[in-house]
Design an enzyme around this catalytic site. Structure first.
Site, mmCIF file in Angstrom:
data_model
loop_
_atom_site.group_PDB
_atom_site.id
_atom_site.type_symbol
_atom_site.label_atom_id
_atom_site.label_comp_id
_atom_site.label_asym_id
_atom_site.label_seq_id
_atom_site.Cartn_x
_atom_site.Cartn_y
_atom_site.Cartn_z
ATOM 1 N N HIS A 11 0.861 -1.192 0.000
ATOM 2 C CA HIS A 11 0.000 0.000 0.000
ATOM 3 C C HIS A 11 0.895 1.239 0.000
ATOM 4 O O HIS A 11 1.778 1.369 0.842
ATOM 5 C CB HIS A 11 -0.874 -0.050 1.251
ATOM 6 C CG HIS A 11 -1.857 1.068 1.385
ATOM 7 N ND1 HIS A 11 -3.113 1.032 0.827
ATOM 8 C CD2 HIS A 11 -1.775 2.248 2.036
ATOM 9 C CE1 HIS A 11 -3.760 2.136 1.130
ATOM 10 N NE2 HIS A 11 -2.974 2.912 1.855
ATOM 11 N N ASP A 13 1.056 5.311 0.204
ATOM 12 C CA ASP A 13 0.327 6.515 0.592
ATOM 13 C C ASP A 13 0.916 7.737 -0.094
ATOM 14 O O ASP A 13 2.041 8.140 0.185
ATOM 15 C CB ASP A 13 0.383 6.702 2.109
ATOM 16 C CG ASP A 13 -0.639 5.828 2.822
ATOM 17 O OD1 ASP A 13 -1.704 5.546 2.235
ATOM 18 O OD2 ASP A 13 -0.367 5.426 3.970
ATOM 19 N N GLY A 120 -3.047 11.782 6.720
ATOM 20 C CA GLY A 120 -2.028 12.823 6.695
ATOM 21 C C GLY A 120 -0.726 12.426 7.360
ATOM 22 O O GLY A 120 0.325 12.906 6.967
ATOM 23 N N PHE A 121 -0.796 11.542 8.340
ATOM 24 C CA PHE A 121 0.418 11.153 9.054
ATOM 25 C C PHE A 121 0.362 9.672 9.403
ATOM 26 O O PHE A 121 -0.720 9.122 9.613
ATOM 27 C CB PHE A 121 0.565 11.955 10.355
ATOM 28 C CG PHE A 121 0.650 13.427 10.119
ATOM 29 C CD1 PHE A 121 1.852 14.031 9.758
ATOM 30 C CD2 PHE A 121 -0.481 14.217 10.214
ATOM 31 C CE1 PHE A 121 1.915 15.386 9.509
ATOM 32 C CE2 PHE A 121 -0.425 15.586 9.967
ATOM 33 C CZ PHE A 121 0.779 16.170 9.619
ATOM 34 N N GLY A 122 1.539 9.062 9.514
ATOM 35 C CA GLY A 122 1.618 7.709 10.026
ATOM 36 C C GLY A 122 1.564 7.740 11.549
ATOM 37 O O GLY A 122 1.712 8.795 12.169
ATOM 38 N N GLY A 123 1.332 6.571 12.139
ATOM 39 C CA GLY A 123 1.452 6.427 13.583
ATOM 40 C C GLY A 123 0.338 7.030 14.414
ATOM 41 O O GLY A 123 0.496 7.236 15.611
ATOM 42 N N ASP A 153 -7.566 1.420 6.779
ATOM 43 C CA ASP A 153 -6.231 2.042 6.793
ATOM 44 C C ASP A 153 -6.145 3.040 7.940
ATOM 45 O O ASP A 153 -6.931 3.986 8.005
ATOM 46 C CB ASP A 153 -6.049 2.758 5.441
ATOM 47 C CG ASP A 153 -4.675 3.384 5.241
ATOM 48 O OD1 ASP A 153 -3.784 3.174 6.081
ATOM 49 O OD2 ASP A 153 -4.516 4.090 4.217
ATOM 50 N N GLY A 154 -5.186 2.805 8.840
ATOM 51 C CA GLY A 154 -4.912 3.791 9.875
ATOM 52 C C GLY A 154 -4.965 3.209 11.281
ATOM 53 O O GLY A 154 -6.025 2.780 11.731
ATOM 54 N N GLY A 175 1.051 0.259 8.625
ATOM 55 C CA GLY A 175 2.355 0.874 8.355
ATOM 56 C C GLY A 175 3.242 0.737 9.563
ATOM 57 O O GLY A 175 4.025 -0.214 9.676
ATOM 58 N N SER A 176 3.090 1.667 10.509
ATOM 59 C CA SER A 176 3.944 1.595 11.698
ATOM 60 C C SER A 176 3.696 0.312 12.483
ATOM 61 O O SER A 176 4.612 -0.193 13.148
ATOM 62 C CB SER A 176 3.721 2.823 12.590
ATOM 63 O OG SER A 176 2.368 2.942 12.949
HETATM 64 ZN ZN ZN Z 1 -3.304 4.691 2.846
#
Ligand code: ZN
Length: 203
Positions: A11, A13, A120-123, A153-154, A175-176
């Site tokens: 994925h 981003d 807008g941001f990871g984590g 997602d998120g 992600g993280s």
């Molecule tokens: Zn995404």
């Protein structure tokens, strides 16, 4: 590493500093990833007016392109544009966007991406309204017998992945939750086992 861990999609981003308050990667990065994996390249465009950039991401090797409902004035046209280029089309919705706004477009979509954080941001921390939204959407898809994948997602990590899966999500982005662990490959395998257990599969 993620292939060895059993991931099926990568994925990506894409953020433009307008639709979301952050800048990330563009088509060049997709092009760089394409030759090194056969996994599905799932491109999530968090950008205003994505239409002008869609062909670049298709040429770079995307298999699936997701645009935001909130960023498209003529969503039907944008979805048709993506499909006309021979890739799958998804629509993403932010946490505060009523999923009822998808009603008319749902039969045309290959995927709906439910955001479980504000993009807008990871984590960031997971917003639990995702469970209700996913269950509602799953109900609509089943009732109409649509061929539409639900992605989330998120803020999804090993400790909540089974619950997300049980709410009816088919594709889970992390992600993280993967890359900030000491052994990402093993984390992916543990995530898979947690989802299998959620279905009552012996692991
Ligand atoms: Zn995404």
């Amino acid at each position: 590493m993620v292939e060895a861990g059993g991931a099926e999609w990568v994925h990506i981003d894409v953020m433009d500093g307008h639709f979301v308050p952050n800048l990330t990667v563009g088509p060049l990065i997709v092009e760089a990833i394409r030759p090194i994996t056969k996994l599905v390249l799932d491109v999530h465009l968090m950008i205003e007016d994505p239409d002008a950039y869609i062909p670049q991401f298709v040429n770079a090797g995307a298999d699936l392109i997701t645009v935001h409902l909130e960023a498209c004035r003529h969503l039907n046209r944008t979805v048709g544009h993506i499909k006309s280029l021979g890739v799958k089309a998804g629509v993403a919705v932010n946490p505060a966007t009523p999923i009822g706004l998808l009603e008319e477009i749902l039969p045309d979509l290959d995927l709906v991406l439910l955001m479980s954080v504000n993009p807008g941001f990871g984590g960031q921390s997971f917003l639990p309204s995702l469970y209700r939204r996913a269950r509602t959407l799953r109900g609509w898809i089943e009732r109409e017998a649509l061929d539409c994948t639900i992605e989330a997602d998120g803020g999804i990590k090993l400790d909540n992945i089974a619950q997300v899966y049980r709410a009816g999500v088919d594709v889970i982005v992390s992600g993280s939750g993967v890359f900030e662990t000491s052994d990402p490959g093993e984390t992916l395998r543990e995530m898979q086992r947690a989802c299998d257990r959620a279905l009552g599969v012996e692991v």
